[in-house]
Design a protein around this motif. Structure first.
Motif, PDB file in Angstrom:
ATOM      1  N   HIS A 103      19.921  10.151  63.426  1.00  0.00           N
ATOM      2  CA  HIS A 103      20.983  10.102  62.427  1.00  0.00           C
ATOM      3  C   HIS A 103      20.618  10.934  61.216  1.00  0.00           C
ATOM      4  CE1 HIS A 103      23.282   6.198  63.525  1.00  0.00           C
ATOM      5  NE2 HIS A 103      22.924   6.859  64.590  1.00  0.00           N
ATOM      6  N   GLU A 106      20.922  14.625  61.906  1.00  0.00           N
ATOM      7  CA  GLU A 106      22.352  14.909  61.979  1.00  0.00           C
ATOM      8  C   GLU A 106      22.942  15.147  60.586  1.00  0.00           C
ATOM      9  OE1 GLU A 106      25.859  12.038  63.308  1.00  0.00           O
ATOM     10  OE2 GLU A 106      24.170  12.010  64.692  1.00  0.00           O
ATOM     11  N   MET A 110      24.393  18.725  57.567  1.00  0.00           N
ATOM     12  CA  MET A 110      25.462  18.972  56.610  1.00  0.00           C
ATOM     13  C   MET A 110      25.019  19.934  55.516  1.00  0.00           C
ATOM     14  SD  MET A 110      27.300  15.356  56.322  1.00  0.00           S
ATOM     15  CE  MET A 110      28.511  16.215  55.351  1.00  0.00           C
ATOM     16  N   LYS A 112      23.071  22.517  56.169  1.00  0.00           N
ATOM     17  CA  LYS A 112      23.280  23.794  56.850  1.00  0.00           C
ATOM     18  C   LYS A 112      24.749  24.164  56.822  1.00  0.00           C
ATOM     19  CE  LYS A 112      20.380  22.933  60.806  1.00  0.00           C
ATOM     20  NZ  LYS A 112      20.220  23.264  62.238  1.00  0.00           N
TER      21      LYS A 112
END
Lengths: 324, 324
Positions: A103, A106, A110, A112
């Motif tokens: 998580h 992941e 954001m 990037k």
DNA sequence: GGTTGCTGTGAAACGCGTTCCATACTTTAT
DNA sequence: ATAAAGTATGGAACGCGTTTCACAGCAACC
């Protein structure tokens, strides 16, 4: 829904001029500026911030990763970050990782994807090298010690907190001191455990595995710890507990088991949460809200000044009540 | 940083085809798809989500307005909303309003600006008509009763909660029952106060202004209430308190003042927070986390099905402990 | 064999504000 | 009077992925 082209047409100016009005650029004559403002009024214009974000390549959004929101430490931290964000005109995107590294990564994406300008880590399970790697994608501030050397840190001095706790207990004559922490793999957990065992060693006190508890987060967990201690033939005379909630559960259950607090078992908690107050719990107060604000301010600095502010350490305070 | 044009060039296809690969469109031959994927890999491509958002006109971000994060009710609510968001692939933007209507309206603008797809109101100070007006800008779900008829609501039945509390106290023989709530102007406050006074009337019990307290949020506030009660010549024999924290402070201070709980003063709280457990506080448990999840799910429904789901009411539970 | 209907692909327009660059008109400085 | 500096404004490109439309290739259908 209208856009700048329509505004420009209506105000008989170029789109550039509309943009200038929008951004308070000085080189616009008063009459044109007014014409543009009037057109905006008439057409009920609202700028599409997604277009602005795309154009500018930034979003004024700061991401926050916490394992869970519903824990006083993190809800306080988020409160502080929220205040800091508001002060510096950022919006705050909150993400719960449940301590799941997947998580977390992941969410790092954001950065990037340019969907957030910066990131604040409440607590992370990612290793230092991984964080260093990920931090290349954007500005990151961590609220806990981490293996990373690249990430700016705003933290409370866990070592000093543990030291305060242990020295306080020592001054009360305790020699058999146990430790109870939350996630042992998190930065906080690691720092606390390390500091604690180093201190015991320094003071010539004994570390016993059965006086050490980890993965304790809730009141129920605290009760379980008390029950466990009650069953020990050689029990600790004092416990340093990483969370007031756990400490509260411990005290409650100890009372039920007939263990007198603080005479037979002293308990010291962390955070000075409201619960510590009603439970008369001695605790190490951490300026968590302030930490959040500071973290947001540090990130703001990184984003605007493009420099890496130095790490900051906030001071702790021992609050003595009846449990020690 | 690369973009689809570069990917297209490298994979010798059109940008359209790259976009199709990106979106798993079926009409792409296997070899081209692979070429595109390879190019993405090689160039370390990450899509710019701002461009996607601009193009698609939506952001997959849900906004949440709460007065403050650092309150167990709201941190639980946010926890639930966060889970719901994660489940339905939204991100969550949290905004603290401090019960300031200006802040709230400001945040509502994000709906206009298309920066968020939908909005969840934790608690709002805005009036029904204002909310109805604002809700035209996008999908809104409220977690409290509000004057608005347009906004979908996911709420706990405050009336039923107050009823449970009052009936429980009545069954214990109490006739002098007081009430203590938080923000009297919020939806929750209004509902609770109204339900309470209606019940007193129905049961022929007396409403006294000096047994009514409002604006109480913290443990300290609870202590103040206890101190106030201690000074009354005719004091209530039971208090219904809108928050476990306040109730805990009340009990604590009552003990200090020599008022026996529950014999001389029964106390019933709300939320079944951890603190209720350690304080042996009778409380009305509200499924707050679930409420947050439900709200997120309802909003998701509105955004995808473009229909307004019916209001939902979650059930409460009375948890009897030692304070009544 | 001609029509219908997919499959597969690309050019171009779109969403929308920002910014670079060129241009022209004023002032101020010398 | 003339160069230099500042003020004011517009055109066009840019950031970047999505989507519409047009069209080619190919198989199924009557």
């Amino acid at each position: 829904m209208s856009n700048i082209t329509e505004i420009a047409r209506r105000a008989r100016v170029s789109r550039t001029t509309v943009s200038r009005v929008l951004n308070n650029h000085p080189y616009v004559k008063q009459d044109k500026r007014e014409a543009v403002l009037k057109a905006m009024q008439d057409l009920n214009y609202v700028p599409n911030l997604n277009a602005v974000n795309l154009s500018r390549g930034k979003t004024n959004v700061i991401g926050v990763i916490v394992p869970t929101i519903n824990h006083p430490f993190f809800s306080n931290l988020i409160e502080g970050i929220g205040r800091g964000c508001y002060k510096h005109h950022y919006r705050m995107l909150v993400h719960q990782s449940n301590y799941d590294p997947g998580h977390e990564i992941e969410f790092f994406n954001m950065l990037k994807y340019k969907l957030i300008d910066g990131l604040i880590l409440g607590s992370s399970m990612l290793s230092g090298p991984v964080l260093d790697e990920l931090s290349h994608y954007g500005s990151v501030v961590s609220c806990e010690a981490s293996g990373s050397r690249l990430i700016t840190k705003v933290l409370v001095n866990h070592e000093s907190g543990i030291r305060m706790a242990v020295e306080h207990l020592r001054s009360k004559g305790h020699r058999r001191i146990g430790l109870c922490i939350g996630n042992p793999a998190s930065g906080i957990g690691i720092s606390r455990k390390k500091a604690f065992s180093a201190l015991l060693e320094a003071y010539g006190l004994e570390w016993r595995d059965d006086w050490y508890y980890e993965g304790k987060y809730s009141i129920e967990d605290g009760s379980a710890v008390a029950a466990s201690i009650a069953g020990q033939s050689l029990a600790p005379s004092a416990m340093v507990v990483g969370s007031d909630y756990v400490a509260a559960g411990l005290i409650k259950e100890a009372a039920r088991q007939g263990i007198k607090v603080p005479e037979e078992l002293a308990v010291i908690g962390f955070d000075n949460q409201p619960i510590a107050q009603v439970m008369d719990l001695t605790t190490i107060q951490q300026p968590i809200v302030q930490m959040g604000e500071t973290a947001a301010a540090a990130l703001h600095l990184m984003l605007t000044e493009a420099e890496r502010p130095s790490d900051q350490t906030l001071e702790l305070e021992l609050i003595v009540r009846q449990s020690t």
